[in-house]
Design an enzyme around this catalytic site. Structure first.
Site, PDB file in Angstrom:
ATOM      1  N   GLY A  34     113.061  64.418 -14.273  1.00  0.00           N
ATOM      2  CA  GLY A  34     111.981  65.391 -14.242  1.00  0.00           C
ATOM      3  C   GLY A  34     112.039  66.166 -12.949  1.00  0.00           C
ATOM      4  O   GLY A  34     112.704  65.742 -11.991  1.00  0.00           O
ATOM      5  N   CYS A  87     117.359  59.336 -13.029  1.00  0.00           N
ATOM      6  CA  CYS A  87     116.909  60.240 -11.967  1.00  0.00           C
ATOM      7  C   CYS A  87     115.428  60.000 -11.641  1.00  0.00           C
ATOM      8  O   CYS A  87     115.088  58.927 -11.156  1.00  0.00           O
ATOM      9  CB  CYS A  87     117.210  61.688 -12.361  1.00  0.00           C
ATOM     10  SG  CYS A  87     117.144  62.821 -10.962  1.00  0.00           S
ATOM     11  N   TYR A  88     114.534  60.948 -11.965  1.00  0.00           N
ATOM     12  CA  TYR A  88     113.115  60.699 -11.659  1.00  0.00           C
ATOM     13  C   TYR A  88     112.646  59.396 -12.314  1.00  0.00           C
ATOM     14  O   TYR A  88     111.827  58.659 -11.751  1.00  0.00           O
ATOM     15  CB  TYR A  88     112.259  61.876 -12.154  1.00  0.00           C
ATOM     16  CG  TYR A  88     110.779  61.675 -11.914  1.00  0.00           C
ATOM     17  CD1 TYR A  88     110.194  62.055 -10.709  1.00  0.00           C
ATOM     18  CD2 TYR A  88     109.973  61.072 -12.881  1.00  0.00           C
ATOM     19  CE1 TYR A  88     108.838  61.844 -10.474  1.00  0.00           C
ATOM     20  CE2 TYR A  88     108.625  60.857 -12.658  1.00  0.00           C
ATOM     21  CZ  TYR A  88     108.059  61.248 -11.456  1.00  0.00           C
ATOM     22  OH  TYR A  88     106.725  61.039 -11.221  1.00  0.00           O
ATOM     23  N   HIS A 104     123.045  61.934 -14.070  1.00  0.00           N
ATOM     24  CA  HIS A 104     122.571  62.304 -15.414  1.00  0.00           C
ATOM     25  C   HIS A 104     123.646  61.969 -16.451  1.00  0.00           C
ATOM     26  O   HIS A 104     124.548  62.771 -16.685  1.00  0.00           O
ATOM     27  CB  HIS A 104     122.227  63.795 -15.453  1.00  0.00           C
ATOM     28  CG  HIS A 104     120.947  64.091 -14.760  1.00  0.00           C
ATOM     29  ND1 HIS A 104     119.724  64.037 -15.389  1.00  0.00           N
ATOM     30  CD2 HIS A 104     120.693  64.384 -13.467  1.00  0.00           C
ATOM     31  CE1 HIS A 104     118.766  64.291 -14.518  1.00  0.00           C
ATOM     32  NE2 HIS A 104     119.324  64.512 -13.348  1.00  0.00           N
ATOM     33  N   GLU A 110     123.407  61.983 -19.551  1.00  0.00           N
ATOM     34  CA  GLU A 110     123.242  62.716 -20.807  1.00  0.00           C
ATOM     35  C   GLU A 110     123.982  64.047 -20.837  1.00  0.00           C
ATOM     36  O   GLU A 110     124.208  64.610 -21.892  1.00  0.00           O
ATOM     37  CB  GLU A 110     121.753  62.931 -21.103  1.00  0.00           C
ATOM     38  CG  GLU A 110     120.999  63.901 -20.188  1.00  0.00           C
ATOM     39  CD  GLU A 110     120.518  63.276 -18.867  1.00  0.00           C
ATOM     40  OE1 GLU A 110     121.088  62.248 -18.455  1.00  0.00           O
ATOM     41  OE2 GLU A 110     119.612  63.845 -18.241  1.00  0.00           O
ATOM     42  N   ASP A 156     120.580  78.046 -40.251  1.00  0.00           N
ATOM     43  CA  ASP A 156     119.329  77.386 -39.878  1.00  0.00           C
ATOM     44  C   ASP A 156     118.240  77.582 -40.937  1.00  0.00           C
ATOM     45  O   ASP A 156     117.615  76.616 -41.384  1.00  0.00           O
ATOM     46  CB  ASP A 156     118.825  77.907 -38.520  1.00  0.00           C
ATOM     47  CG  ASP A 156     119.904  77.853 -37.457  1.00  0.00           C
ATOM     48  OD1 ASP A 156     120.895  77.142 -37.680  1.00  0.00           O
ATOM     49  OD2 ASP A 156     119.764  78.524 -36.427  1.00  0.00           O
ATOM     50  N   LYS A 193     122.726  72.778 -33.108  1.00  0.00           N
ATOM     51  CA  LYS A 193     123.424  73.451 -34.209  1.00  0.00           C
ATOM     52  C   LYS A 193     124.376  72.515 -34.967  1.00  0.00           C
ATOM     53  O   LYS A 193     124.407  72.510 -36.196  1.00  0.00           O
ATOM     54  CB  LYS A 193     124.223  74.627 -33.640  1.00  0.00           C
ATOM     55  CG  LYS A 193     124.752  75.570 -34.669  1.00  0.00           C
ATOM     56  CD  LYS A 193     123.709  76.589 -34.976  1.00  0.00           C
ATOM     57  CE  LYS A 193     124.120  77.673 -35.899  1.00  0.00           C
ATOM     58  NZ  LYS A 193     123.005  78.650 -36.020  1.00  0.00           N
TER      59      LYS A 193
END
Ligand code: XMP
Length: 509
Positions: free
Chosen positions: A51, A78-79, A165, A167, A223, A365
């Site tokens: 964050g 992280c945070y 991070h 991710e 979409d 996507k």
């Protein structure tokens, strides 16, 4: 299931996505979630997201400390790691030097998160604070040059922290760290799939809509087609679709949609011919922003008129994807993306008192394409390259006329045919022709020509936020150029765009 606690990171859906990629169900919850609700959801692990705040700021996000007494594994990123250290009695301090970008991660203790990963690999850092003193029971498991405490563990309680991070794709081995947390620490079972997502989404839509009606705009793209298919599976004939032909479409756009979607689904669909309306409003308009505004406003007008013919519609279906909302406005560059997400028919839901149904809003996507495949949608439609709401209007530099639209349509069809024949269509994010506002001199059949120029644009990308120009083979470029010049009247020159994004954008306007 795994719960991701949202501490305000831009990346928390990316964390959720990494979990889903491993076949584990995952839900993002706000940081003020109650412990009772967590117990009801019964997760096998919790991930605390990063964050933008510092732990010592007033109003920095926090959650109930009792989380650490439930007895389930926790991974703080992280945070999320700072929060865990702080709340359990350790100390966080403002780092002397902010660390943003790549760093080399040296592993001190391999198990469990760094199992078989080696040491000294690249990870992505983005932080101002770092851990200075660890709470009781914790050890340091990795460090970087700037950050001696880059990863921590309390093995007994199964609490882990990563300053990096995992991710983001820039972190080599990041998704393996998440995988180890899921399977080695939380003992997750791999039992989530697009099938379970689609079953869940259909039953949620059923519950929300009941016997009311849903209206939705179909663009012919992936979409809206996937969203319409899901909604149709939930409410059947109570879904009413509207396809607006604004005169700015490519060859066979409507026919392709009819062939690949509406036939197999038995959809209620109105095809609205608004070509005249759009083209006359665009007459003489050359400024890109003006073009976009005119098209956006007219779309809303036409859609609203048609939607009002459908009585008792309470809901508006939209194919909004996660990248559309990841940036506060839109993934597609601000106020221009009028026919895409919230901003497509911006104002409509409120004006018409419609509630939004956006079943794809957590997906990226490629996940939508997987879902479309799962739903049995024609592969030609599932793998369609994106096409912008303002259509060919933003691929004709300068004045939009029927004649110039014809030229561009023909050139674009040739380009796409050759890209498909070369087996490259699915590998490219987008490939299309642009009609330039210049004429140049040529020689054809011994005669001087003075005619238009087409630019070929082809890019690779994951999400359109950044893109690389595609290194198309020279013989393919030659073939496309040759065919366009020979087969499309009024074109005597073809050029190839070698600009990436940034600094360019994908579209020319
Ligand atoms: P740019 O040109 O900003 O485009 O790099 C990024 C992606 O967005 C598409 N695009 C749009 N899509 N409405 C849309 O639905 C729009 O106004 C719009 N403008 C750009 C573009 O085709 C690319 O995929």
């Amino acid at each position: 299931m795994i719960i991701v606690i949202d501490f305000g990171s831009q990346f928390n859906q990316l964390i959720a996505r990494r979990v889903r990629e491993n076949g584990v169900f995952c839900q993002v919850e706000p940081s003020d979630i109650s412990i009772d609700r967590i117990k009801t959801l019964n997760p096998v692990g919790i991930i605390l997201s990063g964050g933008p705040s510092s732990i010592y700021e007033n109003d920095s996000p926090a959650m109930d400390k009792a989380l650490f007494d439930i007895g389930i594994p926790v991974l703080g990123i992280c945070y999320g790691m700072h929060y865990m250290v702080h709340i359990l009695g350790g100390k966080i301090k403002a780092a002397q030097k902010k660390e943003y970008g790549f760093a080399k991660l040296d592993i001190i203790e391999e198990l469990p998160l760094f199992k078989d990963l080696g040491s000294g690999f690249q990870c992505w850092m983005s932080h101002g604070d770092s851990a200075e003193k660890l709470p009781q029971g914790f050890v340091v498991t990795a460090s970087t040059e700037n950050t001696p405490i880059a990863a921590i563990a309390n093995h007994e309680k199964k609490f882990y922290g990563l300053q990096l991070h995992p991710e983001v794709e820039h972190s080599i081995n990041g998704s393996l760290m998440i995988k180890h947390f899921l399977f080695d620490v939380c003992q997750c079972e791999k039992n989530w799939s697009m099938k379970s997502f689609s079953d869940g989404a259909i039953s949620q839509i059923k519950d929300a809509v009941g016997s009311k009606k849903v209206i939705m705009g179909l663009s012919g793209g992936v979409d809206s087609s996937v969203a319409a298919t899901l909604i149709h599976k939930a409410v059947g004939k109570n879904l009413f679709c509207i396809f607006v032909d604004n005169g700015l479409l490519r060859i066979n756009e409507k026919e392709d949609l009819e062939k690949s979607l509406t036939k197999s689904l038995d959809l209620n669909i109105s095809f609205i011919d608004a070509k005249e309306k759009f083209l006359s409003a665009l007459k003489g308009v050359t400024d890109p922003e003006k073009k976009r505004k005119i098209i956006g406003n007219l779309f809303i007008e036409v859609f609203e008129t048609e939607a009002q013919k459908i009585e008792d519609a309470d809901f508006l279906g939209q194919g909004t994807l996660y990248p559309d909302i990841i940036e506060s406005k839109s993934a597609f560059g601000g106020p221009t993306s009028i026919i895409k997400s919230h901003h497509n028919v911006g104002g409509l839901p409120e004006k018409m008192k419609l509630k939004l149904i956006e079943p794809l809003q957590l997906l990226f996507k490629d996940e939508v394409r997987k879902l479309g495949t799962e739903l049995g949608i024609n592969p030609d439609l599932v793998w369609r390259q994106p096409f912008p709401g303002p259509g060919l209007a933003i691929r004709i530099m300068g004045d939009i006329t029927g004649h110039r639209l014809e030229i561009l349509r023909e050139a674009d069809a040739i380009l796409l045919e050759e890209i498909r024949n070369a087996g490259l269509y699915r590998k490219l994010w987008q490939s299309f022709a642009v009609l330039l506002p210049v004429k140049s001199v040529g020689v054809m059949g011994d005669k001087r020509t003075f005619a238009n120029c087409i630019a070929i644009r082809a890019v690779t990308s994951n999400d359109a936020m950044t893109a690389d120009w595609a290194k198309l083979p020279h013989d393919l470029l030659g073939k496309i150029s040759n065919r366009i010049i020979n087969e499309v009247e009024h074109i005597n020159r073809v050029v190839f765009d070698i600009t990436s994004k940034p600094p360019g954008t994908i579209e020319w306007e």
